[in-house]
Design a protein around this motif. Structure first.
Motif, PDB file in Angstrom:
ATOM      1  N   UNK A 156       0.836  -1.215   0.000  1.00 18.19           N
ATOM      2  CA  UNK A 156       0.000   0.000   0.000  1.00 18.19           C
ATOM      3  C   UNK A 156       0.864   1.256   0.000  1.00 18.19           C
ATOM      4  N   UNK A 157       1.925   1.252   0.806  1.00 17.04           N
ATOM      5  CA  UNK A 157       2.836   2.403   0.831  1.00 17.04           C
ATOM      6  C   UNK A 157       3.525   2.571  -0.521  1.00 17.04           C
ATOM      7  N   UNK A 158       3.861   1.464  -1.160  1.00 18.80           N
ATOM      8  CA  UNK A 158       4.493   1.511  -2.477  1.00 18.80           C
ATOM      9  C   UNK A 158       3.538   2.100  -3.506  1.00 18.80           C
ATOM     10  N   UNK A 159       2.294   1.689  -3.471  1.00 16.75           N
ATOM     11  CA  UNK A 159       1.291   2.211  -4.402  1.00 16.75           C
ATOM     12  C   UNK A 159       1.123   3.716  -4.211  1.00 16.75           C
ATOM     13  N   UNK A 160       1.051   4.156  -2.974  1.00 15.56           N
ATOM     14  CA  UNK A 160       0.944   5.596  -2.689  1.00 15.56           C
ATOM     15  C   UNK A 160       2.185   6.320  -3.220  1.00 15.56           C
ATOM     16  N   UNK A 161       3.342   5.748  -2.981  1.00 15.34           N
ATOM     17  CA  UNK A 161       4.594   6.348  -3.442  1.00 15.34           C
ATOM     18  C   UNK A 161       4.638   6.450  -4.965  1.00 15.34           C
ATOM     19  N   UNK A 162       4.222   5.371  -5.649  1.00 19.72           N
ATOM     20  CA  UNK A 162       4.197   5.399  -7.115  1.00 19.72           C
ATOM     21  C   UNK A 162       3.308   6.525  -7.620  1.00 19.72           C
TER      22      UNK A 162
END
Length: 188
Positions: free
Chosen positions: A99-105
């Motif tokens: 989820x954090x990766x998706x937000x970061x992307x």
């Protein structure tokens, strides 16, 4: 001596009954408002996955809701062993990281890495299946496969992260907002 256990039967019946009743009103018992909003947005987004018809898109979100409800029932009834709880903690960390990766992307231009995301999702899927395999049917395991296969289609992910305007971009904004709130509140 019989192997009959009332608690095992009760849990099995709860999973079957609630699995058949996986509707929005029931889901609200197990899913908070922001998570429900996220699921609504995922449902809208799933209609854009070109490999699936609207009927299949509806099934995907229904499968997610069933999975959440069944897992909640298993946890509520303290069925998980110590090893399962370790896997559950690993799953929670993996899912939070995704989820954090998706937000970061979304927030950082040109940071989207499809292969990394698919690999992370696959790892999460394997952990989830390991956690639930002794509690759920083969049909439920197939549903987990279907859910993850649905959201890891390379073309779908590319469209989701690379769209700069239009309905998918707006849905991505809404999904990222929901994920950010859930992350901030520690619910993911």
């Amino acid at each position: 001596m019989s192997d009959f256990k009332a608690q095992d039967l009760s849990i099995s019946l709860q999973k079957k009954l609630l699995g058949k009743m996986a509707k929005k009103s029931l889901a609200k018992l197990f899913i908070d408002d922001i998570s429900a909003q996220l699921l609504d947005n995922l449902h809208r987004l799933s209609k854009f996955n070109g490999q699936y018809e609207k009927k299949e898109s509806n099934k995907i979100v229904k499968h997610i809701i069933k999975l959440i409800i069944k897992t909640a029932i298993i946890a509520k009834n303290d069925c998980f062993t110590d090893d399962d709880l370790t896997d559950a903690e690993i799953l929670k960390e993996e899912f939070r990281s995704i989820c954090m990766t998706i937000v970061s992307f979304h927030e950082l231009d040109f940071s989207y890495d499809r292969n990394y995301l698919i690999s992370s999702l696959d790892k999460c899927k394997q952990t989830l299946k390991r956690l639930l395999k002794k509690y759920l049917s083969n049909k439920s395991m197939d549903r987990i496969e279907m859910i993850f296969n649905f959201y890891t289609k390379p073309e779908f992910l590319d469209t989701f992260f690379r769209q700069t305007d239009g309905e998918i971009k707006h849905l991505r904004d809404d999904i990222i907002r929901d994920l950010s709130i859930l992350l901030e509140k520690g619910l993911i």
